[in-house]
Design a protein around this motif. Structure first.
Motif, PDB file in Angstrom:
ATOM      1  N   UNK A 156      37.968 -37.028 -17.421  1.00 24.57           N
ATOM      2  CA  UNK A 156      39.054 -37.906 -17.860  1.00 24.57           C
ATOM      3  C   UNK A 156      38.748 -38.506 -19.224  1.00 24.57           C
ATOM      4  N   UNK A 157      37.506 -38.843 -19.446  1.00 25.27           N
ATOM      5  CA  UNK A 157      37.113 -39.511 -20.680  1.00 25.27           C
ATOM      6  C   UNK A 157      35.868 -38.821 -21.207  1.00 25.27           C
ATOM      7  N   UNK A 158      35.783 -38.766 -22.529  1.00 22.14           N
ATOM      8  CA  UNK A 158      34.696 -38.028 -23.171  1.00 22.14           C
ATOM      9  C   UNK A 158      33.952 -38.978 -24.107  1.00 22.14           C
ATOM     10  N   UNK A 159      32.642 -38.953 -24.056  1.00 20.86           N
ATOM     11  CA  UNK A 159      31.863 -39.745 -24.999  1.00 20.86           C
ATOM     12  C   UNK A 159      31.073 -40.834 -24.310  1.00 20.86           C
ATOM     13  N   UNK A 160      30.798 -41.895 -25.064  1.00 20.34           N
ATOM     14  CA  UNK A 160      30.067 -43.054 -24.533  1.00 20.34           C
ATOM     15  C   UNK A 160      31.085 -43.981 -23.892  1.00 20.34           C
ATOM     16  N   UNK A 161      31.101 -43.994 -22.573  1.00 21.63           N
ATOM     17  CA  UNK A 161      32.178 -44.671 -21.852  1.00 21.63           C
ATOM     18  C   UNK A 161      31.676 -45.956 -21.226  1.00 21.63           C
ATOM     19  N   UNK A 162      32.514 -46.977 -21.260  1.00 22.77           N
ATOM     20  CA  UNK A 162      32.303 -48.127 -20.386  1.00 22.77           C
ATOM     21  C   UNK A 162      33.444 -48.149 -19.378  1.00 22.77           C
TER      22      UNK A 162
ATOM     23  N   UNK B 169      37.767 -51.464  -3.630  1.00 25.90           N
ATOM     24  CA  UNK B 169      37.317 -51.201  -5.007  1.00 25.90           C
ATOM     25  C   UNK B 169      37.795 -49.831  -5.457  1.00 25.90           C
ATOM     26  N   UNK B 170      38.380 -49.780  -6.636  1.00 26.07           N
ATOM     27  CA  UNK B 170      38.631 -48.492  -7.286  1.00 26.07           C
ATOM     28  C   UNK B 170      37.560 -48.361  -8.367  1.00 26.07           C
ATOM     29  N   UNK B 171      36.481 -47.610  -8.074  1.00 26.30           N
ATOM     30  CA  UNK B 171      35.421 -47.495  -9.077  1.00 26.30           C
ATOM     31  C   UNK B 171      35.951 -46.783 -10.326  1.00 26.30           C
ATOM     32  N   UNK B 172      35.463 -47.193 -11.489  1.00 26.54           N
ATOM     33  CA  UNK B 172      35.830 -46.538 -12.757  1.00 26.54           C
ATOM     34  C   UNK B 172      37.350 -46.426 -12.935  1.00 26.54           C
ATOM     35  N   UNK B 173      38.059 -47.520 -12.649  1.00 25.31           N
ATOM     36  CA  UNK B 173      39.527 -47.482 -12.745  1.00 25.31           C
ATOM     37  C   UNK B 173      39.998 -47.538 -14.192  1.00 25.31           C
ATOM     38  N   UNK B 174      39.220 -48.214 -15.025  1.00 24.02           N
ATOM     39  CA  UNK B 174      39.606 -48.364 -16.430  1.00 24.02           C
ATOM     40  C   UNK B 174      38.487 -47.788 -17.275  1.00 24.02           C
ATOM     41  N   UNK B 175      38.876 -46.934 -18.206  1.00 23.66           N
ATOM     42  CA  UNK B 175      37.913 -46.278 -19.084  1.00 23.66           C
ATOM     43  C   UNK B 175      38.047 -46.873 -20.475  1.00 23.66           C
TER      44      UNK B 175
ATOM     45  N   UNK C 229      38.813 -42.850 -39.623  1.00 24.46           N
ATOM     46  CA  UNK C 229      39.435 -43.831 -38.741  1.00 24.46           C
ATOM     47  C   UNK C 229      38.797 -43.742 -37.361  1.00 24.46           C
ATOM     48  N   UNK C 230      38.653 -44.879 -36.756  1.00 23.29           N
ATOM     49  CA  UNK C 230      38.162 -44.882 -35.392  1.00 23.29           C
ATOM     50  C   UNK C 230      39.060 -45.799 -34.561  1.00 23.29           C
ATOM     51  N   UNK C 231      39.249 -45.430 -33.298  1.00 23.28           N
ATOM     52  CA  UNK C 231      40.048 -46.308 -32.454  1.00 23.28           C
ATOM     53  C   UNK C 231      39.322 -46.588 -31.143  1.00 23.28           C
ATOM     54  N   UNK C 232      39.637 -47.764 -30.593  1.00 23.77           N
ATOM     55  CA  UNK C 232      39.124 -48.138 -29.278  1.00 23.77           C
ATOM     56  C   UNK C 232      40.198 -47.773 -28.266  1.00 23.77           C
ATOM     57  N   UNK C 233      39.807 -47.042 -27.228  1.00 24.19           N
ATOM     58  CA  UNK C 233      40.750 -46.578 -26.214  1.00 24.19           C
ATOM     59  C   UNK C 233      40.463 -47.306 -24.904  1.00 24.19           C
TER      60      UNK C 233
END
Ligand code: CO
Length: 648
Positions: A326-332, A347-353, A378-382
């Motif tokens: 679902x998400x690529x890179x350094x994720x929180x 609990x929904x683990x990892x619900x928001x990336x 350019x860089x964006x926060x997702x």
């Protein structure tokens, strides 16, 4: 994944609650439900639709300092199946008592997740339903997928006051087969969710099951293309954001991440650093509701529409996301805590990336005389989440850009809803996506509530249209055009639709703060692709989802006005939400304004949307206009790359 609450009786505010907007913790959800169960002597047949933080007043949040004492209240919605009634409660977690308890007559809470499974079992077990299956050559009812759709409100006397769903059914050929390939056409089970009884089986006649499978899972695909080389995203020094509980800072951006079972992802107190402070932009932003009206008028399909937030709770249907997929890179990741139907925390683990993305070039210029080139990346926060509502997937992606731009991008994917047609028939109100398989024409309308605070709470809204100067003394050569801003002073004046040919946008400007050029600091709401509904003004879905008839609505801030369709859209006869909020035509000038923006995605299905739809996109931007005195990203450093620096 339910959290065990066995033996837990002490109620303490966790140290993890460090801010008044922190969502309820697992302990707080357990405590809230146990307090209300005990003190209201609730029986076993109650269902908890909602247990959420009762958000504190804005003043409390805006004046909060770390270490201040935090009062925690839970807002609860309960459905008592025994008396078929809905109640709202407010529980003080500090005082361990029910502060208020109210019967809400004539409403139906959302269809809850537990009810989905119970409804499927009830339909599968029903003798008349099994007889309808046998008539169609289906002997194993366990292969039938039963999707409960809210009955809506079509004015039938016998449906009044009952908690009804229409069960639309699909047949799998094996446990992992895509059942949407084989709609059980002509059969609809009507189920009362209070008693979990099948009220009746509507059988409109036999249409054969479509002949072909529609599988997309890896196990069915057989051979994959083999020319993809690895593409690695690495951040050897880690990501550039900082996370403290729900609080996020990324370069000059500041925000808090929240989550509710109805809305899903909520973004609070968004601000951008400058002039030695954090300048507020948004107090709260979230999906407020959505609806998917379908266009087929036939007797078993005319009631097909889905309010995915208001009827089903899109937040509680949010996926657990997985790294690299679902998400690529350094994720929180942020986990989401929601309540189960029985009032337990879930609990929904990892619900928001959350992660950073390279987004191409930020700006560039080459001077041909000197040969000097300056480029910045350019860089964006997702910040994103994805929910599965029946057959469909919705991704909600908030992007924060270095130049102060905020974008909401909705990603639509999953499986189109299907119906079977007889061999040789070409459907009028849909597209043949496989032999004898019709994907109905439909639209997806999303409404986002944007509680703006552009450099403070007092804002005004302007509509900006670009107009051509009529030929004449001021326009002797016929070339003249200019941007004309018109204030939207009241709620009725501020109900607007897009006009791409005038370059229309809406400006939210500070009533008091000006930039160095003497202009009011502002943000503009920039529409993207959009559309209006095709349903007739008298159609049930238009009355119930009045929000979709306008793209822009503006209201003065009222903490009770959070959703575009009102508190209880499920089976509501209509008129609630934005049409009701705005009927007194309140002033929206120089006040704490809330923007409500409707995004319509028009879906004429294609064969390429079957058996699973590649992602389609829609959304909008919020972009600074005079919020800064000049380009705010001159200070983004040139990237150093393999072949030297990106400036010469
Ligand atoms: Co669609």
């Amino acid at each position: 994944m339910a959290i065990s609450t066995e033996g837990r009786s002490d109620i303490t505010i966790l140290p993890s609650v460090s801010h008044p907007l922190d969502p309820l913790s697992a302990e707080e959800i357990s405590a809230a439900s146990s307090i209300v169960k005990t003190q209201r002597q609730l029986g076993p047949r109650v269902r908890f639709e909602t247990i959420v933080l009762l958000e504190p007043p804005k003043d409390t949040v805006l004046n909060f300092h770390p270490g201040d004492s935090i009062r925690r209240n839970a807002f609860i919605v309960i459905l008592d199946n025994d008396v078929q009634s809905t109640y709202e409660a407010v529980v003080s977690l500090d005082e361990e008592r029910v502060l208020s308890w109210q019967h809400i007559p004539g409403v139906q809470p959302r269809v809850m997740f537990d009810e989905f499974a119970e409804c499927e079992a009830a339909v599968q077990a029903h003798p008349e339903f099994q007889a309808a299956l046998r008539k169609r050559g289906i002997n194993d009812p366990r292969l039938v997928m039963v999707d409960p759709w809210s009955a809506g409100d079509y004015g039938f006397d016998e449906e009044k006051g009952r908690r009804l769903v229409l069960a639309r059914c699909f047949v799998r050929s094996s446990a992992t087969d895509n059942g949407y390939a084989r709609p059980l056409e002509g059969v609809t089970a009507v189920v009362d969710l209070n008693t979990m009884e099948v009220v009746r089986i509507d059988d409109y006649g036999l249409v054969p099951l479509p002949p072909t499978d529609g599988n997309y899972a890896a196990e069915f695909v057989g051979e994959f293309r083999n020319d993809l080389k690895p593409l690695e995203i690495t951040q050897p020094e880690g990501p550039s954001f900082q996370v403290d509980g729900q609080y996020v800072t990324w370069q000059k951006w500041h925000m808090r991440i929240g989550f509710t079972p109805r809305e899903g992802l909520v973004i609070y107190t968004v601000g951008y650093e400058g002039q030695g402070r954090v300048r507020p932009v948004l107090y709260r932003a979230a999906l407020s509701d959505m609806v998917v009206p379908y266009g087929d008028p036939s007797k078993d399909h005319y009631r097909k529409n889905a309010f995915d937030a208001g009827e089903y709770g899109i937040g509680s249907l949010t996926n657990s996301l997985s790294l690299g997929c679902d998400c690529l890179g350094e994720i929180h990741y942020f986990d989401a805590l929601v309540n189960s139907g029985r009032g337990d925390p879930f609990t929904i683990p990892n619900a928001v990336c959350m992660h950073e993305e390279d987004y191409g070039i930020l700006w560039k210029h080459s001077d041909w005389r000197t040969g000097q080139t300056e480029v910045r990346r350019s860089r964006r926060l997702v910040v994103s989440s994805i929910a599965t509502v029946g057959n469909y997937e919705y991704g909600f992606f908030w992007y924060f850009y270095q130049d102060g731009t905020i974008q909401m991008e909705i990603k639509l994917t999953g499986i189109v809803n299907t119906a079977a047609v007889p061999a040789g028939e070409t459907p009028q109100y849909g597209t043949l996506v496989a032999p004898q398989l019709n994907a109905h024409i439909h639209q997806h309308f999303f409404n986002f509530r944007l509680d703006m605070s552009v450099d403070g709470e007092s804002n005004s809204v302007y509509e900006v249209n670009t107009v051509a100067e009529p030929p004449g003394q001021d326009n002797p050569h016929g070339n003249a055009f200019y941007a004309k801003a018109t204030p939207l002073k009241s709620e009725l004046e501020a109900q607007r639709i897009i006009d791409p040919m005038s370059g229309r946008y809406w400006l939210v400007s500070s009533a008091s703060t000006k930039n160095a050029l003497g202009q009011p600091v502002a943000y503009k709401l920039m529409p993207g692709e959009n559309i209006l509904p095709f349903a007739h003004p008298d159609a049930s879905v238009i009355k119930r989802a009045g929000f979709m008839t306008k793209h822009l609505w503006v209201t003065p801030y009222d903490p009770d006005e959070i959703t575009a369709t009102g508190k209880y859209p499920n089976q509501h006869p209509g008129g609630a939400g934005l049409p009701e909020y705005t009927k007194n035509d309140r002033n929206v000038e120089n006040t704490d304004v809330v923007l409500w923006y409707t995004v319509g995605y028009h879906h004429v299905p294609r064969p390429e949307d079957w058996p699973i739809s590649p992602v389609a996109y829609c959304g909008f931007h919020l972009k600074p206009v005079g919020f800064f005195d000049t380009n705010p990203v001159l200070d983004v450093p040139p990237s150093t790359h393999h072949n030297g620096a990106c400036h010469s």
